[in-house]
Design an enzyme around this catalytic site. Structure first.
Site, PDB file in Angstrom:
ATOM      1  CG  ASP A  50      -1.824   1.192   1.288  1.00  0.00           C
ATOM      2  OD1 ASP A  50      -2.925   1.062   0.721  1.00  0.00           O
ATOM      3  OD2 ASP A  50      -1.466   2.255   1.834  1.00  0.00           O
ATOM      4  CE1 TYR A  55       0.285   7.900   2.646  1.00  0.00           C
ATOM      5  CE2 TYR A  55       0.812   5.645   2.058  1.00  0.00           C
ATOM      6  CZ  TYR A  55      -0.049   6.569   2.620  1.00  0.00           C
ATOM      7  OH  TYR A  55      -1.227   6.136   3.172  1.00  0.00           O
ATOM      8  CE  LYS A  80      -3.881   4.591   0.479  1.00  0.00           C
ATOM      9  NZ  LYS A  80      -2.486   4.495   0.890  1.00  0.00           N
ATOM     10  CG  HIS A 111      -4.878   9.599   0.326  1.00  0.00           C
ATOM     11  ND1 HIS A 111      -3.527   9.620   0.097  1.00  0.00           N
ATOM     12  CD2 HIS A 111      -5.025   9.161   1.600  1.00  0.00           C
ATOM     13  CE1 HIS A 111      -2.892   9.203   1.187  1.00  0.00           C
ATOM     14  NE2 HIS A 111      -3.777   8.927   2.112  1.00  0.00           N
TER      15      HIS A 111
HETATM   16  N1  LIG Z   1      -5.764   6.074   3.592  1.00  0.00           N
HETATM   17  C1  LIG Z   1      -5.253   6.816   4.528  1.00  0.00           C
HETATM   18  O1  LIG Z   1      -5.637   7.985   4.721  1.00  0.00           O
HETATM   19  C2  LIG Z   1      -4.195   6.249   5.406  1.00  0.00           C
HETATM   20  C3  LIG Z   1      -3.853   6.884   6.610  1.00  0.00           C
HETATM   21  C4  LIG Z   1      -2.903   6.293   7.426  1.00  0.00           C
HETATM   22  C5  LIG Z   1      -2.282   5.120   7.032  1.00  0.00           C
HETATM   23  N2  LIG Z   1      -2.590   4.541   5.833  1.00  0.00           N
HETATM   24  C6  LIG Z   1      -1.914   3.292   5.383  1.00  0.00           C
HETATM   25  O2  LIG Z   1      -1.953   2.342   6.450  1.00  0.00           O
HETATM   26  C7  LIG Z   1      -0.628   1.954   6.779  1.00  0.00           C
HETATM   27  C8  LIG Z   1      -0.505   1.593   8.240  1.00  0.00           C
HETATM   28  O3  LIG Z   1      -0.830   2.685   9.072  1.00  0.00           O
HETATM   29  P1  LIG Z   1       0.265   3.513   9.901  1.00  0.00           P
HETATM   30  O4  LIG Z   1       1.543   3.537   9.150  1.00  0.00           O
HETATM   31  O5  LIG Z   1      -0.390   4.792  10.267  1.00  0.00           O
HETATM   32  O6  LIG Z   1       0.425   2.736  11.255  1.00  0.00           O
HETATM   33  P2  LIG Z   1       0.482   1.235  11.804  1.00  0.00           P
HETATM   34  O7  LIG Z   1       0.792   0.267  10.743  1.00  0.00           O
HETATM   35  O8  LIG Z   1      -0.689   1.062  12.666  1.00  0.00           O
HETATM   36  O9  LIG Z   1       1.730   1.377  12.788  1.00  0.00           O
HETATM   37  C9  LIG Z   1       3.005   1.675  12.318  1.00  0.00           C
HETATM   38  C10 LIG Z   1       3.883   1.907  13.545  1.00  0.00           C
HETATM   39  O10 LIG Z   1       4.013   0.700  14.301  1.00  0.00           O
HETATM   40  C11 LIG Z   1       5.388   0.295  14.337  1.00  0.00           C
HETATM   41  N3  LIG Z   1       5.381  -1.174  14.211  1.00  0.00           N
HETATM   42  C12 LIG Z   1       5.210  -1.920  13.113  1.00  0.00           C
HETATM   43  N4  LIG Z   1       5.238  -3.228  13.388  1.00  0.00           N
HETATM   44  C13 LIG Z   1       5.429  -3.334  14.714  1.00  0.00           C
HETATM   45  C14 LIG Z   1       5.562  -4.428  15.604  1.00  0.00           C
HETATM   46  N5  LIG Z   1       5.492  -5.686  15.160  1.00  0.00           N
HETATM   47  N6  LIG Z   1       5.765  -4.159  16.930  1.00  0.00           N
HETATM   48  C15 LIG Z   1       5.853  -2.889  17.373  1.00  0.00           C
HETATM   49  N7  LIG Z   1       5.730  -1.802  16.578  1.00  0.00           N
HETATM   50  C16 LIG Z   1       5.518  -2.026  15.265  1.00  0.00           C
HETATM   51  C17 LIG Z   1       6.044   1.008  13.180  1.00  0.00           C
HETATM   52  O11 LIG Z   1       7.410   1.241  13.434  1.00  0.00           O
HETATM   53  P3  LIG Z   1       8.615   0.770  12.444  1.00  0.00           P
HETATM   54  O12 LIG Z   1       8.281   1.160  11.050  1.00  0.00           O
HETATM   55  O13 LIG Z   1       9.759   1.543  13.016  1.00  0.00           O
HETATM   56  O14 LIG Z   1       8.736  -0.703  12.635  1.00  0.00           O
HETATM   57  C18 LIG Z   1       5.269   2.331  13.158  1.00  0.00           C
HETATM   58  O15 LIG Z   1       5.771   3.201  14.168  1.00  0.00           O
HETATM   59  C19 LIG Z   1       0.197   3.178   6.366  1.00  0.00           C
HETATM   60  O16 LIG Z   1       1.568   2.922   6.342  1.00  0.00           O
HETATM   61  C20 LIG Z   1      -0.445   3.495   5.040  1.00  0.00           C
HETATM   62  O17 LIG Z   1      -0.002   2.600   4.044  1.00  0.00           O
HETATM   63  C21 LIG Z   1      -3.551   5.076   5.037  1.00  0.00           C
END
Ligand SMILES: NC(=O)c1ccc[n+]([C@@H]2O[C@H](COP(=O)([O-])OP(=O)(O)OC[C@H]3O[C@@H](n4cnc5c(N)ncnc54)[C@H](OP(=O)(O)O)[C@@H]3O)[C@@H](O)[C@H]2O)c1
Length: 294
Positions: A50, A55, A80, A111
């Site tokens: 994704d 980004y 997106k 998005h």
């Molecule tokens: N459509 C939208 O508007 C929208 C908005 C937000 C996000 N997204 C998408 O959703 C994805 C995921 O959301 P997100 O990036 O906000 O947050 P997330 O996946 O909920 O959390 C990411 C955080 O958790 C840490 N992490 C990952 N695996 C872990 C584990 N096994 N144990 C402990 N910590 C861990 C990561 O650190 P490290 O990287 O340092 O491991 C990072 O700080 C995004 O990357 C994006 O692709 C879309």
């Protein structure tokens, strides 16, 4: 101890396209990190990445895909359309495809339901002009070349209802990508989406950076009891709830463990479902320019 297995589940979207249940998120991954993370993911059984033009890392993601031994048809790529590109959808998509070095993406999402020239938005409701944007996506989808499926992100029930009932709209989004985790279960939205055959992709499934979920007693207890990582509890819960889930990491060990899920007992599943009422709801990602009420 729970039995962890690489998650190979796929969901069939309302247009027949299949999407792997667990994918790699890449928000806030710098291009080089996104390259390395995507490469590691593809080497470790992920088939779903994704990204988004906003980004700034599509080139990194694309480089990893082009170098991968995994055939293109076995990789599901989502990107997106950004808020400032609603009036030039095809141009923006072409730019994304160029950066990704791809002929098509598997899924193209609006998005945010926000159509603007500026990032400085005072009254979000003035910028909710997304019907024409959707029609542009619809046209590209029907041409059958550059996108396999189209969807939305951050849409409320009211906005989707308006979209689905608009004149000239005859393609139902396959997905609404929304923030979803045990502190933000959004039961009404989930019920509505299920009734329209629209899947949820759960973003920020771990609660994003500095997540309150990693301090949540229920999550920690369930992880301890099952001898798994708290992140694996959250990802397993999301899939068990029939949503697609896209945890982000740039660390090899986490990328590897995040795709390993297990089946939660009824009791643990129920306890996770109830956190929202007890300790939530808590939105971790509010950019300030979106209107979640309407
Ligand atoms: N459509 C939208 O508007 C929208 C908005 C937000 C996000 N997204 C998408 O959703 C994805 C995921 O959301 P997100 O990036 O906000 O947050 P997330 O996946 O909920 O959390 C990411 C955080 O958790 C840490 N992490 C990952 N695996 C872990 C584990 N096994 N144990 C402990 N910590 C861990 C990561 O650190 P490290 O990287 O340092 O491991 C990072 O700080 C995004 O990357 C994006 O692709 C879309």
């Amino acid at each position: 101890m729970a039995e962890l297995k690489v998650n190979t589940k796929k969901f069939k979207l309302n247009n027949g396209v299949e999407i792997p249940a667990v994918g790699l998120g890449t928000w806030r991954s710098e291009p080089e990190d996104a390259y390395k993370a995507t490469k590691l993911a593809l080497e470790n059984d992920y088939h779903h990445i994704d990204t988004a033009s906003a980004y700034g890392n599509e080139e990194g993601v694309g480089k990893a895909i082009s170098e991968s031994k995994v055939p293109r048809e076995n990789i599901f790529v989502t990107t997106k359309l950004w808020n400032t590109d609603h009036n030039k959808v095809e141009e923006a998509l072409d730019e994304s495809l160029k950066k990704l070095k791809l002929d098509y993406v598997d899924l193209y999402l609006i998005h945010w339901p926000v159509n603007t020239d500026s990032e400085d938005i005072k009254d979000p409701s003035q910028y909710e002009d997304y019907i024409e944007t959707w029609k542009s996506l619809q046209k590209i989808y029907k041409e059958g070349k550059k996108v396999k499926a189209i969807g939305v992100s951050n849409f409320t029930i009211k906005k989707l209802d308006k979209l689905l009932n608009a004149e000239g709209v005859d393609v139902v989004p396959v997905i609404n990508q929304i923030e979803a985790h045990p502190l933000l279960t959004q039961p009404e939205l989930v019920k509505y989406l299920t009734s329209k055959d629209i899947y949820i992709t759960a973003y920020s499934p771990l609660g994003s950076n500095d997540s309150p979920l990693f301090k949540n007693e229920t999550v920690l207890e369930i992880a301890k009891k099952n001898k798994v990582e708290p992140a694996q509890v959250l990802i397993s819960w999301a899939v068990q709830r029939n949503s697609i889930v896209i945890p982000k990491s740039v660390h090899e060990e986490r990328i590897k463990s995040n795709i390993e899920t297990f089946t939660l007992s009824d009791e643990d599943f129920k306890a996770l479902n109830e956190i929202n009422e007890k300790d939530g709801p808590k939105r971790t990602n509010d950019p300030g320019f979106n209107n979640y009420d309407d």
